[in-house]
Every structure is written in C-alpha cells, then in structure tokens.
Design a protein around this motif. Sequence first.
Motif, PDB file in Angstrom:
ATOM      1  N   THR A 198       0.812  -1.219   0.000  1.00 50.42           N
ATOM      2  CA  THR A 198       0.000   0.000   0.000  1.00 50.42           C
ATOM      3  C   THR A 198       0.844   1.268   0.000  1.00 50.42           C
ATOM      4  O   THR A 198       0.323   2.344  -0.285  1.00 50.42           O
ATOM      5  N   LEU A 199       2.132   1.155   0.302  1.00 47.23           N
ATOM      6  CA  LEU A 199       2.979   2.348   0.375  1.00 47.23           C
ATOM      7  C   LEU A 199       3.047   3.085  -0.963  1.00 47.23           C
ATOM      8  O   LEU A 199       3.115   4.311  -0.993  1.00 47.23           O
ATOM      9  N   ALA A 200       3.043   2.352  -2.058  1.00 48.82           N
ATOM     10  CA  ALA A 200       3.192   2.958  -3.380  1.00 48.82           C
ATOM     11  C   ALA A 200       2.055   3.916  -3.726  1.00 48.82           C
ATOM     12  O   ALA A 200       2.254   4.865  -4.485  1.00 48.82           O
ATOM     13  N   THR A 201       0.887   3.695  -3.161  1.00 44.00           N
ATOM     14  CA  THR A 201      -0.270   4.522  -3.520  1.00 44.00           C
ATOM     15  C   THR A 201      -0.634   5.545  -2.434  1.00 44.00           C
ATOM     16  O   THR A 201      -1.605   6.281  -2.590  1.00 44.00           O
ATOM     17  N   MET A 202       0.139   5.602  -1.378  1.00 43.43           N
ATOM     18  CA  MET A 202      -0.179   6.526  -0.283  1.00 43.43           C
ATOM     19  C   MET A 202       0.243   7.950  -0.620  1.00 43.43           C
ATOM     20  O   MET A 202       1.277   8.177  -1.249  1.00 43.43           O
ATOM     21  N   SER A 203      -0.569   8.901  -0.183  1.00 44.87           N
ATOM     22  CA  SER A 203      -0.246  10.316  -0.364  1.00 44.87           C
ATOM     23  C   SER A 203       0.856  10.701   0.623  1.00 44.87           C
ATOM     24  O   SER A 203       1.169   9.953   1.558  1.00 44.87           O
TER      25      SER A 203
ATOM     26  N   ALA B 214       8.627  12.116  -0.641  1.00 49.81           N
ATOM     27  CA  ALA B 214       7.762  10.952  -0.426  1.00 49.81           C
ATOM     28  C   ALA B 214       8.458   9.660  -0.846  1.00 49.81           C
ATOM     29  O   ALA B 214       8.296   8.619  -0.201  1.00 49.81           O
ATOM     30  N   SER B 215       9.281   9.718  -1.889  1.00 52.15           N
ATOM     31  CA  SER B 215       9.970   8.504  -2.347  1.00 52.15           C
ATOM     32  C   SER B 215      10.905   7.951  -1.264  1.00 52.15           C
ATOM     33  O   SER B 215      10.986   6.737  -1.067  1.00 52.15           O
ATOM     34  N   LEU B 216      11.588   8.828  -0.540  1.00 57.50           N
ATOM     35  CA  LEU B 216      12.470   8.372   0.535  1.00 57.50           C
ATOM     36  C   LEU B 216      11.672   7.873   1.743  1.00 57.50           C
ATOM     37  O   LEU B 216      12.067   6.906   2.400  1.00 57.50           O
ATOM     38  N   LEU B 217      10.565   8.537   2.022  1.00 60.61           N
ATOM     39  CA  LEU B 217       9.711   8.068   3.115  1.00 60.61           C
ATOM     40  C   LEU B 217       9.199   6.657   2.808  1.00 60.61           C
ATOM     41  O   LEU B 217       9.188   5.786   3.691  1.00 60.61           O
ATOM     42  N   ARG B 218       8.813   6.418   1.557  1.00 59.83           N
ATOM     43  CA  ARG B 218       8.332   5.079   1.167  1.00 59.83           C
ATOM     44  C   ARG B 218       9.416   4.024   1.397  1.00 59.83           C
ATOM     45  O   ARG B 218       9.139   2.941   1.893  1.00 59.83           O
TER      46      ARG B 218
END
Length: 146
Positions: A7-12, A33-37
């Motif tokens: 689900t991380l890929a689609t999270m805002s 956001a990419s690093l947070l993911r």
Amino acid sequence: MAYRLETLATMSSGELRQAWLTLFDAAAPDAPASLLRLALGHRLQTKQQGGLPAWANRMLDAIAADPAERPEPPIQIKAGTRLLREWQGKLHSVTVSDEGCLYDGRCFASLTQVAREITNTHRSGPQFFGIKRRPPPPRQGEAAHG
C-alpha cells in the motif's frame, strides 16, 4: 492501523507521514515521499522478518563511531561444512549446522568450544581448524593488492 508494504506505493504524502508517526513514534523527517516510502518499507520488513544480526549492528555502530575503523566481520561458515583436523595422531571431524558445531555426537555453540574439547586448552576454534579470513575489498580509491 496495520500498514502493508504494497500500500505504500499509492499513499499520499500525508498518509506516509501518518504511517511514519505510527511506525517510528516520531514525526516524519522533511524528505521526499519517495524516501519516506523506502524507509517505511524497510521498517515494515524489519518488523515482519527481523532486523540485522547483532554482529552487523555492532559493526555499524563501530563504523559510525569512527569511520576510519574497519572492524572485522565474524567468520561465517555455511551449514553443512565439514572441518577436519588431526590432533595428537587422531583425526577429528566437525560438521557445522544451523544449530552449532556437531562433534563427537554432541552439539557445541562454537568452534572454539570444540577446540577446547579436543585440546583441553583455550584456543581459537577458527585458527585451530585453519580457517582464514578473506582480505577485505579495497576501499573506494584504494588499489587492490594481488
């Protein structure tokens, strides 16, 4: 809330920051956001599958304390490896397993314990069985010696 890796890929960005707060019990850093993911994915996998072994954490701590230091990683022998050593005219055989070192019908926690059992003195097990460390790879910018 239980988070799942897929689900991380689609999270805002806001959802990622909320997940960070839940999983790290701290506010998310000011990062894309990419690093947070990536960090959240690592955290989820660590929680599910376990983290690094203790020896790896000790090495990372040593490097963080003094980046010039290059600590020695432990000698690791694959399960199923059979080691032979002649000592005082008798051939001794040890089989490495996931549980330890099998010698003379018993399981020992380390090669050093087996070496002590054989010689009745304290010795380095890897040294007693002739196991040598591989030289570390050269650091970036260093020439390899051959």
